[in-house]
Enzyme design. Sequence first.
Site, PDB file in Angstrom:
ATOM      1  N   SER A 136     -11.152 -21.404  47.505  1.00 32.46           N
ATOM      2  CA  SER A 136     -10.116 -20.483  47.957  1.00 32.46           C
ATOM      3  C   SER A 136     -10.063 -20.386  49.482  1.00 32.46           C
ATOM      4  O   SER A 136      -9.793 -21.364  50.152  1.00 32.46           O
ATOM      5  CB  SER A 136     -10.321 -19.115  47.305  1.00 32.46           C
ATOM      6  OG  SER A 136      -9.159 -18.348  47.388  1.00 32.46           O
ATOM      7  N   LYS A 163      -9.612 -24.149  44.176  1.00 30.77           N
ATOM      8  CA  LYS A 163      -8.894 -22.921  43.813  1.00 30.77           C
ATOM      9  C   LYS A 163      -7.872 -22.635  44.904  1.00 30.77           C
ATOM     10  O   LYS A 163      -8.157 -21.986  45.899  1.00 30.77           O
ATOM     11  CB  LYS A 163      -9.829 -21.729  43.657  1.00 30.77           C
ATOM     12  CG  LYS A 163      -9.085 -20.462  43.219  1.00 30.77           C
ATOM     13  CD  LYS A 163     -10.007 -19.264  43.138  1.00 30.77           C
ATOM     14  CE  LYS A 163      -9.245 -18.036  42.682  1.00 30.77           C
ATOM     15  NZ  LYS A 163      -8.229 -17.601  43.659  1.00 30.77           N
TER      16      LYS A 163
END
Length: 493
Positions: free
Chosen positions: A399, A424
């Site tokens: 992320s 992600k």
Amino acid sequence: MRACAANQSPCGSGWLPSHPCSRRRHNVGACHAATAHGGGGCGGGGPSPAASSSSHTITSSSSPLPVSWQEQLSALSRRAAACALAAVVAGTAALAPLAPPPADAVTQEQLLFLEAWRAVDRAFVDKKFNGQNWFKVREDALKKTSLGSRAETHAAIRGLLASLGDPFSRFLDPDQYSALRRSTQGAVTGVGVEVGFKSEAGSGAALTVIAPAPGGPAERAGIRPGDEILAIDGQQTSTISLYAAGNLLQGPEGSQVVLSVKPGAGGAARDVPITRQPIQFNPVDTALCSSSGQIAPGSGDGKLGYIRIATFSKNTADKVRAALLELKEQGVERLVIDVRNNGGGLFPAGVEIGRMLINRGDIVLIADSDGVRDIYSAEGNALVPDTPLVVLANRGTASASEVLAGALKDNKRAAVAGEDTFGKGAIQTLIELSDGSAVAITVAKYQTPAGIDINKIGIKPTIPLSAAQLLEIPLRGEAFCRFAQTDAAPKLF
């Protein structure tokens, strides 16, 4: 009431083309300051992905919207919920005018369910809702699903989000949401252990203890670095993601979890009961190594700076800024930024740190189903724009930490050493519901400056290192400096 049912377009979802964040370059705070489009009844525009912060860390941190956005979205969701329910009731009454619904037909549980439905309707990235007629989903749930208790309503909301086919859109009950908010501030309630994957991707991962929090419940229970956690409350860790493991390790203060632990030094696995308690994590650890050692052979006594970023929390950017300024003042000649096992956190922190290291170029692109909507770029005021830099990453890097690694790699500002990152690239926003629970909804996706979709792909290293090599590299500053002087240290510069 009927006007709302008939006017489905204004009640629908999606960003308005005139939104101030649409297809624009801007600062981190630009979209946070934007005013949500809205009006009476069911009208209004949805949130910008730039206003939505991201991501999920091993300590389960997603970034909530600023309070003003949350309040507006919650209010819009509640108004729309009442309107949507009235539409269903009105349609029923039209078919049977002699048998109007009872006065208590609109229950608090139905309104809570509709708050969640409306939040997804307005914000979810896939406007086809995984091939579903979203309005029919709403009406079927109201007519066919039992919403007689809070537990039933929460179960219905979980089912609603599961129908989207998105593993990152999820429901958080009030306790989980409270714990999540604490985690973004650098505190979390759990067992106090940092974990990562030991084996190569796809080979049956073993969840391995990187470091227990000093004085925390895991350390007091005898868990040591290198131990393998085979199961958490009976759930085999080889079958779940790093994020799911993080969620299982956390829980309400005073609750107990049983870990099946295999000692790293050898021996049989044992069950270890641990009582969860609040844990304070330090998001940043730094050290100045007097010599670059084997990390940069041939550099003599060149000073090497090490900055470990464990998560992107509320104060991470300030701590990194302070570390960079101190290392710069001490004459650092090379830098290692370590984001191994950093599952993300607050998206703006990742962008801000990128701007400390990059003078020119884009940091990250934000895209939805209509293409790129927002671009975050460097601002020309980097603290260390030219200091040679390497990023350490592994498949626990996800992320916001992938955003940082991707920006440094694509702008040729740094080499990425390690293995493929997690992948992600989905951005979530958290919308609080009226009972203190919340829904995390995927609103957009990250792309690197080169236009590479991070989601499910990740960042590929420029200096490949095996999982075994990465595990040998310490995650603490002083230990890293000692390791850099040994023959086991990989050449990074």
